[in-house]
Motif scaffolding. Structure first.
Motif, mmCIF file in Angstrom:
data_model
loop_
_atom_site.group_PDB
_atom_site.id
_atom_site.type_symbol
_atom_site.label_atom_id
_atom_site.label_comp_id
_atom_site.label_asym_id
_atom_site.label_seq_id
_atom_site.Cartn_x
_atom_site.Cartn_y
_atom_site.Cartn_z
ATOM 1 N N ILE A 61 16.818 6.570 8.940
ATOM 2 C CA ILE A 61 17.291 5.926 7.616
ATOM 3 C C ILE A 61 17.681 4.703 7.750
ATOM 4 N N ASN A 62 17.984 4.220 8.883
ATOM 5 C CA ASN A 62 18.010 2.866 9.161
ATOM 6 C C ASN A 62 16.668 1.828 8.931
ATOM 7 N N ARG A 63 15.722 2.480 9.601
ATOM 8 C CA ARG A 63 14.356 1.990 9.667
ATOM 9 C C ARG A 63 14.044 1.983 8.194
ATOM 10 N N LEU A 64 13.929 3.207 7.511
ATOM 11 C CA LEU A 64 13.878 3.140 6.126
ATOM 12 C C LEU A 64 14.395 2.236 5.229
ATOM 13 N N GLY A 65 15.759 1.839 5.328
ATOM 14 C CA GLY A 65 16.607 1.055 4.617
ATOM 15 C C GLY A 65 16.040 -0.355 4.948
ATOM 16 N N ASN A 66 15.842 -0.651 6.119
ATOM 17 C CA ASN A 66 15.185 -1.916 6.500
ATOM 18 C C ASN A 66 13.926 -2.465 5.849
ATOM 19 N N LYS A 67 13.264 -1.676 6.010
ATOM 20 C CA LYS A 67 11.662 -1.715 5.533
ATOM 21 C C LYS A 67 11.914 -2.009 4.103
ATOM 22 N N LEU A 68 12.651 -1.166 3.262
ATOM 23 C CA LEU A 68 12.838 -1.323 1.833
ATOM 24 C C LEU A 68 13.313 -2.536 1.695
ATOM 25 N N GLY A 69 14.503 -2.855 2.387
ATOM 26 C CA GLY A 69 14.933 -4.355 2.038
ATOM 27 C C GLY A 69 13.885 -5.354 2.234
ATOM 28 N N GLU A 70 13.244 -5.305 3.223
ATOM 29 C CA GLU A 70 12.164 -6.369 3.315
ATOM 30 C C GLU A 70 11.032 -6.252 2.074
ATOM 31 N N LEU A 71 10.775 -5.132 1.486
ATOM 32 C CA LEU A 71 9.881 -4.977 0.594
ATOM 33 C C LEU A 71 10.731 -5.737 -0.623
ATOM 34 N N LEU A 72 11.641 -5.583 -0.694
ATOM 35 C CA LEU A 72 12.250 -5.976 -1.959
ATOM 36 C C LEU A 72 12.568 -7.493 -1.897
ATOM 37 N N GLN A 73 12.680 -7.881 -0.802
ATOM 38 C CA GLN A 73 12.690 -9.394 -0.470
ATOM 39 C C GLN A 73 11.522 -10.166 -0.615
ATOM 40 N N ILE A 74 10.298 -9.334 -0.512
ATOM 41 C CA ILE A 74 8.828 -9.828 -0.703
ATOM 42 C C ILE A 74 8.621 -9.816 -2.101
ATOM 43 N N ILE A 75 9.021 -8.802 -2.818
ATOM 44 C CA ILE A 75 8.776 -8.739 -3.950
ATOM 45 C C ILE A 75 9.634 -9.658 -4.787
ATOM 46 N N ALA A 76 10.658 -10.000 -4.576
ATOM 47 C CA ALA A 76 11.579 -10.924 -5.202
ATOM 48 C C ALA A 76 11.069 -12.323 -4.988
ATOM 49 N N HIS A 77 10.644 -12.608 -3.740
ATOM 50 C CA HIS A 77 9.879 -13.877 -3.477
ATOM 51 C C HIS A 77 8.493 -14.263 -4.432
ATOM 52 N N HIS A 78 7.743 -13.238 -4.438
ATOM 53 C CA HIS A 78 6.488 -13.345 -5.279
ATOM 54 C C HIS A 78 6.855 -13.256 -6.708
ATOM 55 N N GLY A 79 8.104 -12.346 -7.229
ATOM 56 C CA GLY A 79 8.527 -12.666 -8.665
ATOM 57 C C GLY A 79 9.017 -14.036 -8.941
ATOM 58 N N VAL A 80 9.521 -14.699 -8.230
ATOM 59 C CA VAL A 80 10.156 -15.970 -8.373
ATOM 60 C C VAL A 80 8.992 -16.815 -8.304
ATOM 61 N N LYS A 81 8.016 -16.750 -7.489
ATOM 62 C CA LYS A 81 6.642 -17.508 -7.517
ATOM 63 C C LYS A 81 6.083 -17.471 -8.992
ATOM 64 N N TRP A 82 5.907 -16.268 -9.357
ATOM 65 C CA TRP A 82 5.142 -15.800 -10.515
ATOM 66 C C TRP A 82 5.868 -16.411 -11.738
ATOM 67 N N PHE A 83 7.093 -16.213 -11.778
ATOM 68 C CA PHE A 83 7.667 -16.665 -12.990
ATOM 69 C C PHE A 83 7.681 -18.329 -12.825
ATOM 70 N N VAL A 84 7.689 -19.141 -12.080
ATOM 71 C CA VAL A 84 7.679 -20.558 -11.811
ATOM 72 C C VAL A 84 6.203 -20.847 -12.362
ATOM 73 N N ALA A 85 5.311 -20.187 -11.689
ATOM 74 C CA ALA A 85 3.790 -20.134 -12.232
ATOM 75 C C ALA A 85 3.678 -20.084 -13.812
ATOM 76 N N ILE A 86 4.245 -19.398 -14.327
ATOM 77 C CA ILE A 86 4.183 -18.999 -15.967
ATOM 78 C C ILE A 86 4.903 -20.147 -16.614
ATOM 79 N N PHE A 87 6.105 -20.615 -15.880
ATOM 80 C CA PHE A 87 6.934 -21.611 -16.618
ATOM 81 C C PHE A 87 6.021 -22.932 -16.476
#
Length: 133
Positions: A102-128
């Motif tokens: 469960i710890n490994r799963l939580g860590n990997k899920l957290g990393e995935l959310l970080q990557i999605i948030a990072h690319h989401g911000v980059k996408w928003f800035v590109a649209i802006f």
């Protein structure tokens, strides 16, 4: 020139919507944690404060001690509280080791959310940039 003002208006409306939507979400979140907003007189005027159930219970207890007579609770409320306390045994806490799945799963899920948030911000800035540029 007219195109500039249309873009500016769309950006201002988008930012305004985002701000008000964020404030609404924050208020709902605080209400879920702290309880509903109740109007209470304050020294600065008519402000609204959050009062939790515990704060309201403390006020009721203060009234009881100041008047000398306890105020009786409704029988249905007392029976509900007793039934809830009797029917729900305390939940045992599980031991979680550092190498558990469960710890490994939580860590990997957290990393995935970080990557999605990072690319989401980059996408928003590109649209802006595309809208304003």
């Amino acid at each position: 020139m007219r195109n500039f003002y249309v873009k500016l208006l769309l950006i201002v409306l988008g930012i305004g919507f985002s701000i008000f939507f964020g404030v609404d979400l924050a208020t709902r979140g605080v209400e879920q944690v702290q309880g509903p907003i109740t109007a209470a007189p304050s020294s600065s005027g008519t402000g609204k404060v959050w009062q939790t159930d515990k704060a309201q219970d403390n006020k009721a207890a203060a009234k009881e001690t100041s008047s000398g007579k306890p105020t009786p609770k409704p029988a249905s409320q007392e029976s509900k509280e007793k039934a809830k306390a009797e029917s729900e045994p305390p939940e045992p806490k599980a031991e979680i080791t550092e190498a558990s799945g469960i710890n490994r799963l939580g860590n990997k899920l957290g990393e995935l959310l970080q990557i999605i948030a990072h690319h989401g911000v980059k996408w928003f800035v590109a649209i802006f940039d595309a809208i304003t540029g």
